[in-house]
Motif scaffolding. Structure first.
Motif, PDB file in Angstrom:
ATOM      1  N   THR A  10     -59.326 -22.072 -60.974  1.00  0.00           N
ATOM      2  CA  THR A  10     -59.808 -22.483 -59.670  1.00  0.00           C
ATOM      3  C   THR A  10     -60.761 -21.406 -59.196  1.00  0.00           C
ATOM      4  N   GLY A  11     -62.024 -21.743 -59.189  1.00  0.00           N
ATOM      5  CA  GLY A  11     -63.059 -20.748 -58.912  1.00  0.00           C
ATOM      6  C   GLY A  11     -63.080 -20.335 -57.451  1.00  0.00           C
ATOM      7  N   GLN A  12     -63.992 -19.427 -57.172  1.00  0.00           N
ATOM      8  CA  GLN A  12     -64.062 -18.851 -55.841  1.00  0.00           C
ATOM      9  C   GLN A  12     -64.492 -19.888 -54.805  1.00  0.00           C
ATOM     10  N   TYR A  13     -65.336 -20.822 -55.243  1.00  0.00           N
ATOM     11  CA  TYR A  13     -65.775 -21.876 -54.344  1.00  0.00           C
ATOM     12  C   TYR A  13     -65.258 -23.175 -54.921  1.00  0.00           C
ATOM     13  N   ALA A  14     -64.994 -24.125 -54.023  1.00  0.00           N
ATOM     14  CA  ALA A  14     -64.382 -25.370 -54.457  1.00  0.00           C
ATOM     15  C   ALA A  14     -65.144 -25.946 -55.646  1.00  0.00           C
ATOM     16  N   SER A  15     -64.513 -25.895 -56.825  1.00  0.00           N
ATOM     17  CA  SER A  15     -65.215 -26.347 -58.014  1.00  0.00           C
ATOM     18  C   SER A  15     -64.927 -27.818 -58.275  1.00  0.00           C
ATOM     19  N   ILE A  16     -65.364 -28.644 -57.331  1.00  0.00           N
ATOM     20  CA  ILE A  16     -65.214 -30.082 -57.454  1.00  0.00           C
ATOM     21  C   ILE A  16     -66.499 -30.710 -56.964  1.00  0.00           C
ATOM     22  N   ASP A  17     -66.674 -31.981 -57.272  1.00  0.00           N
ATOM     23  CA  ASP A  17     -67.913 -32.663 -56.896  1.00  0.00           C
ATOM     24  C   ASP A  17     -67.827 -33.097 -55.440  1.00  0.00           C
ATOM     25  N   GLU A  18     -68.618 -32.468 -54.599  1.00  0.00           N
ATOM     26  CA  GLU A  18     -68.511 -32.724 -53.158  1.00  0.00           C
ATOM     27  C   GLU A  18     -68.988 -34.110 -52.767  1.00  0.00           C
ATOM     28  N   ASP A  19     -69.800 -34.730 -53.607  1.00  0.00           N
ATOM     29  CA  ASP A  19     -70.295 -36.065 -53.272  1.00  0.00           C
ATOM     30  C   ASP A  19     -69.259 -37.138 -53.562  1.00  0.00           C
ATOM     31  N   LEU A  20     -68.286 -36.802 -54.397  1.00  0.00           N
ATOM     32  CA  LEU A  20     -67.256 -37.779 -54.744  1.00  0.00           C
ATOM     33  C   LEU A  20     -66.087 -37.673 -53.768  1.00  0.00           C
ATOM     34  N   THR A  21     -65.271 -38.708 -53.725  1.00  0.00           N
ATOM     35  CA  THR A  21     -64.098 -38.657 -52.865  1.00  0.00           C
ATOM     36  C   THR A  21     -63.010 -37.833 -53.551  1.00  0.00           C
ATOM     37  N   GLY A  22     -61.982 -37.526 -52.790  1.00  0.00           N
ATOM     38  CA  GLY A  22     -60.884 -36.753 -53.338  1.00  0.00           C
ATOM     39  C   GLY A  22     -60.266 -37.420 -54.550  1.00  0.00           C
ATOM     40  N   ILE A  23     -59.999 -38.712 -54.422  1.00  0.00           N
ATOM     41  CA  ILE A  23     -59.319 -39.392 -55.527  1.00  0.00           C
ATOM     42  C   ILE A  23     -60.238 -39.511 -56.733  1.00  0.00           C
ATOM     43  N   GLU A  24     -61.521 -39.735 -56.489  1.00  0.00           N
ATOM     44  CA  GLU A  24     -62.454 -39.842 -57.622  1.00  0.00           C
ATOM     45  C   GLU A  24     -62.513 -38.535 -58.405  1.00  0.00           C
ATOM     46  N   ASN A  25     -62.498 -37.430 -57.673  1.00  0.00           N
ATOM     47  CA  ASN A  25     -62.497 -36.134 -58.344  1.00  0.00           C
ATOM     48  C   ASN A  25     -61.274 -35.960 -59.239  1.00  0.00           C
ATOM     49  N   LEU A  26     -60.112 -36.284 -58.676  1.00  0.00           N
ATOM     50  CA  LEU A  26     -58.886 -36.086 -59.448  1.00  0.00           C
ATOM     51  C   LEU A  26     -58.818 -37.046 -60.633  1.00  0.00           C
ATOM     52  N   VAL A  27     -59.307 -38.271 -60.445  1.00  0.00           N
ATOM     53  CA  VAL A  27     -59.311 -39.222 -61.559  1.00  0.00           C
ATOM     54  C   VAL A  27     -60.239 -38.715 -62.664  1.00  0.00           C
ATOM     55  N   LEU A  28     -61.406 -38.192 -62.256  1.00  0.00           N
ATOM     56  CA  LEU A  28     -62.349 -37.655 -63.245  1.00  0.00           C
ATOM     57  C   LEU A  28     -61.691 -36.554 -64.079  1.00  0.00           C
ATOM     58  N   ILE A  29     -61.065 -35.593 -63.391  1.00  0.00           N
ATOM     59  CA  ILE A  29     -60.453 -34.483 -64.115  1.00  0.00           C
ATOM     60  C   ILE A  29     -59.299 -34.995 -64.985  1.00  0.00           C
ATOM     61  N   SER A  30     -58.523 -35.936 -64.442  1.00  0.00           N
ATOM     62  CA  SER A  30     -57.405 -36.485 -65.222  1.00  0.00           C
ATOM     63  C   SER A  30     -57.904 -37.127 -66.508  1.00  0.00           C
ATOM     64  N   LYS A  31     -59.016 -37.878 -66.399  1.00  0.00           N
ATOM     65  CA  LYS A  31     -59.564 -38.520 -67.589  1.00  0.00           C
ATOM     66  C   LYS A  31     -60.048 -37.468 -68.577  1.00  0.00           C
ATOM     67  N   LEU A  32     -60.649 -36.418 -68.048  1.00  0.00           N
ATOM     68  CA  LEU A  32     -61.150 -35.361 -68.933  1.00  0.00           C
ATOM     69  C   LEU A  32     -59.996 -34.593 -69.576  1.00  0.00           C
ATOM     70  N   MET A  33     -58.818 -34.718 -68.976  1.00  0.00           N
ATOM     71  CA  MET A  33     -57.641 -34.097 -69.565  1.00  0.00           C
ATOM     72  C   MET A  33     -57.048 -34.979 -70.658  1.00  0.00           C
ATOM     73  N   GLY A  34     -57.483 -36.237 -70.702  1.00  0.00           N
ATOM     74  CA  GLY A  34     -57.011 -37.113 -71.761  1.00  0.00           C
ATOM     75  C   GLY A  34     -56.153 -38.269 -71.283  1.00  0.00           C
ATOM     76  N   TYR A  35     -55.990 -38.412 -69.974  1.00  0.00           N
ATOM     77  CA  TYR A  35     -55.224 -39.555 -69.477  1.00  0.00           C
ATOM     78  C   TYR A  35     -56.058 -40.833 -69.576  1.00  0.00           C
ATOM     79  N   THR A  36     -55.386 -41.957 -69.718  1.00  0.00           N
ATOM     80  CA  THR A  36     -56.087 -43.237 -69.638  1.00  0.00           C
ATOM     81  C   THR A  36     -56.405 -43.513 -68.177  1.00  0.00           C
ATOM     82  N   SER A  37     -57.262 -44.515 -67.929  1.00  0.00           N
ATOM     83  CA  SER A  37     -57.652 -44.818 -66.543  1.00  0.00           C
ATOM     84  C   SER A  37     -56.431 -45.029 -65.658  1.00  0.00           C
ATOM     85  N   LYS A  38     -55.474 -45.797 -66.169  1.00  0.00           N
ATOM     86  CA  LYS A  38     -54.305 -46.139 -65.373  1.00  0.00           C
ATOM     87  C   LYS A  38     -53.467 -44.897 -65.063  1.00  0.00           C
ATOM     88  N   GLN A  39     -53.214 -44.117 -66.131  1.00  0.00           N
ATOM     89  CA  GLN A  39     -52.439 -42.882 -65.936  1.00  0.00           C
ATOM     90  C   GLN A  39     -53.170 -41.943 -64.982  1.00  0.00           C
TER      91      GLN A  39
END
Lengths: 291, 332
Positions: B92-121
């Motif tokens: 977790t970097g010094q400044y919020a290292s998330i996409d500010e243009d996206l919503t909270g849930i979209e950010n978490l879904v993006l990271i979850s997918k990049l972690m290897g979860y399926t869309s549903k998971q």
């Protein structure tokens, strides 16, 4: 371990209870290159959804440019607006799409400065997918811009002599060209300090190149004679024409860039990107972040 | 190799670093950092801006390569096994290292997918985390409209989509109000309870004090002191005595008395009436003040404070934390 919990007394009902969700359970297998690329492409699409203004570049600007140059300068340059449109459209297509390529670099620059790229780089993913995913969506943007301009051109009286196949081929050339071109901004986006300096640099390169090329005016003195003879192959030829056939310097730059990009694999590019990143003076957010 | 790794892992070290160096131009941002962090503990990096905290973290998180030295993260070689390391750490970097243009849930879904979860998971996991971090109501808002505390929480949530074994937190509470800061502290404690090792940087002694099992004080790219918070405090004395004199003319006499009674050097501020001294034993203070009274030196005000980060620096480096940038230039 000396934990103090005094402040717990002051917590209210909306306070966080993270314990329940902290354990994620089994770690899933890392995504394959395709899955991560798609995730990044989806991110780019969501960004379009939330910041629709960015689509102005591919919708409104091309229309303005085409109308402006055709009806403002058409008569003066080629004698009639109709004839000039015939000459101008392929060139302005290339110009518009090459300008859109800058945004690839700008987005990357922002991602690096804001630290989100650091997060991506600590994920167990095929890293180039961050760029490839964004590029995929850019291809959609480029195609959209091309479609809008050709559509408008047809309405205004543009009649490509290469026919539908010629037009399709020309768009493919443009897509390939912009894909290759965007790597310049991608590399620049990594080393440049800010979005502004990147903008500056790209305009300093693109604008002079566009105007000394034959996008607007064929610099060849035998303009009319050549036009008649080139004839059938005009659109396909013209789109590459403006950068490749007349302007030697630009030709060299772009051809070698094309060779670099098409010759090396994405992985190699990622290595280049990574090594540039490693050698930039400081962690990006350390020297430029202002807030 | 396998045996060696096994041995390292049974040693119980999350991080084992030896002689880490990173040079940017002429500046030695990190200048030979040695470090061992036991698994399941919180380790604090304490230091002012530009001390080398962030660069050290970035090296350990595989973001920049050390110019010399090496480290083992859970027994994995930093230089050779970055892929294995990446699957166990989170940053977790010094400044919020998330996409500010996206919503909270979209950010978490993006990271979850990049972690290897399926869309549903990914959606399920994102909802779980939003609920846990009290961000349900903000799930569909763009992150750029979040408050500072909410950003921090979504940022940390993104870092623990898959519970990391080692979490790097770069100044997790800088710029937060006290309430948000306490929430972040609670999150960190909960993480540690769940078994995560945390390496955090801070400029704030109290934060290190509250959270960290061990603290390293970093100054000009070097670790100049290391230990538990009480060890560090002991090393800088039990507190600081500030005395404000009524008359500047009595300055010299007052200094002489205080130095004699306290047995430590006394610093004078530029106004010539504010004296301060690092006190080793607070029982001497009453005596020293009594002596001032007997000598009829009038005192306007006095206080006995706990050691601050500034004081830790003053004592350990001979310079104030605020003066750091100038000092570094001078030394180059």
């Amino acid at each position: 371990m000396s934990i103090r919990l005094e402040h717990d007394n002051s917590t209210q009902e909306e306070d966080v209870h993270p314990l329940n969700a902290i354990a994620s359970g089994r770690r899933p297998d890392p995504p394959n290159a395709f899955a991560s690329t798609m995730a990044f492409a989806q991110r780019a699409l969501l960004r379009i959804k939330h910041v629709p203004e960015q689509m102005f570049d591919v919708t409104v600007f091309p229309i303005i440019f085409l109308l402006m140059f055709t009806y403002l300068f058409g008569g003066a340059i080629a004698g009639s607006t109709g004839e000039y449109l015939q000459f101008l459209l392929p060139g302005i297509l290339v110009m518009t799409v090459s300008q859109i390529t800058i945004y690839m670099g700008i987005d990357l620059n922002n991602d690096i400065r804001k630290g989100i790229f650091d997060r991506f780089r600590t994920l167990p993913i095929w890293l180039p997918s961050a760029l490839v995913g964004a590029l995929l969506v850019d291809v959609i943007r480029y195609s959209l811009a091309s479609a809008i301009m050709i559509g408008l051109g047809l309405l205004l009286g543009f009649r490509p002599e290469g026919g539908a196949i010629g037009v399709f081929g020309a768009v493919l050339v443009i897509l390939l060209f912009s894909f290759s071109f965007s790597w310049i901004w991608t590399a620049a986006g990594i080393v440049m300090r800010s979005e502004k300096s990147l903008m500056m640099m790209s305009f300093m390169i693109i604008f002079p190149l566009t105007f000394v090329s034959n996008v607007f005016v064929d610099r060849c003195p035998r303009f009319d004679a050549r036009q008649r003879h080139v004839g059938a192959d005009r659109l396909g030829g013209c789109s590459v024409r403006c950068f490749c056939s007349d302007f030697r310097a630009a030709d060299d730059v772009f051809v070698s860039e094309q060779r670099v990009t098409s010759g090396s694999s994405s992985i190699k590019r990622a290595v280049i990107v990574e090594s540039i990143y490693q050698h930039t003076k400081k962690a990006p957010e350390e020297n430029t972040f202002t807030k | 190799m396998d045996n060696e790794q096994l041995k390292r892992q049974t040693n119980g070290w999350a991080v084992e670093a030896k002689g880490l160096v990173k040079v940017y131009g002429k500046e030695r941002a990190v200048d030979g950092v040695d470090l061992v962090i036991p698994q399941g503990t919180v380790y604090g990096f304490l230091g002012p801006n530009g001390a080398g905290k962030t660069t050290t973290i970035r090296m350990l998180a595989t973001l920049v390569q050390p110019d010399s030295g090496n480290a083992y993260i859970f027994g994995h070689d930093l230089k050779k096994e970055s892929a294995a390391i990446k699957s166990r750490i989170s940053l977790t970097g010094q400044y919020a290292s998330i996409d500010e243009d996206l919503t909270g849930i979209e950010n978490l879904v993006l990271i979850s997918k990049l972690m290897g979860y399926t869309s549903k998971q990914a959606k399920k996991r994102a909802m779980e985390l939003l609920a846990a971090f009290g961000l349900e109501n903000a799930a569909k808002r763009q992150v750029k409209n979040y408050s500072g505390g909410m950003r921090r929480r979504i940022d940390i949530a993104a870092s623990i989509v898959v519970t990391p074994d080692l979490l790097f937190l770069d100044e997790p509470t800088t710029g937060l109000d006290p309430r948000s800061r306490n929430q972040v502290w609670d999150i960190i404690r909960a993480l540690v309870k769940a078994g995560t090792t945390v390496l955090l940087t801070t400029q704030n002694l109290e934060e290190a004090d509250q959270l960290a099992d061990r603290i390293a004080v970093i100054h000009q790219g070097k670790i100049i002191a290391e230990g538990t918070s009480s060890e560090l405090k002991a090393s800088v004395g039990s507190g600081i005595l500030n005395v404000q004199l009524l008359h500047a003319a009595e300055e010299k006499r007052a200094i002489a008395i205080l130095e004699k009674k306290l047995g430590v050097p006394v610093h004078v501020a530029s106004d010539a009436i504010s004296l301060s001294a690092q006190v080793q034993d607070s029982s001497l203070v009453a005596e020293a003040l009594g002596e001032l009274a007997r000598e009829q030196i009038a005192i306007n005000d006095f206080s006995l404070g706990r050691p601050s980060l500034d004081r830790v620096f003053l004592t350990l480096t001979g310079q104030s934390a605020d003066e750091q940038p100038n000092v570094e230039e001078g030394n180059l």
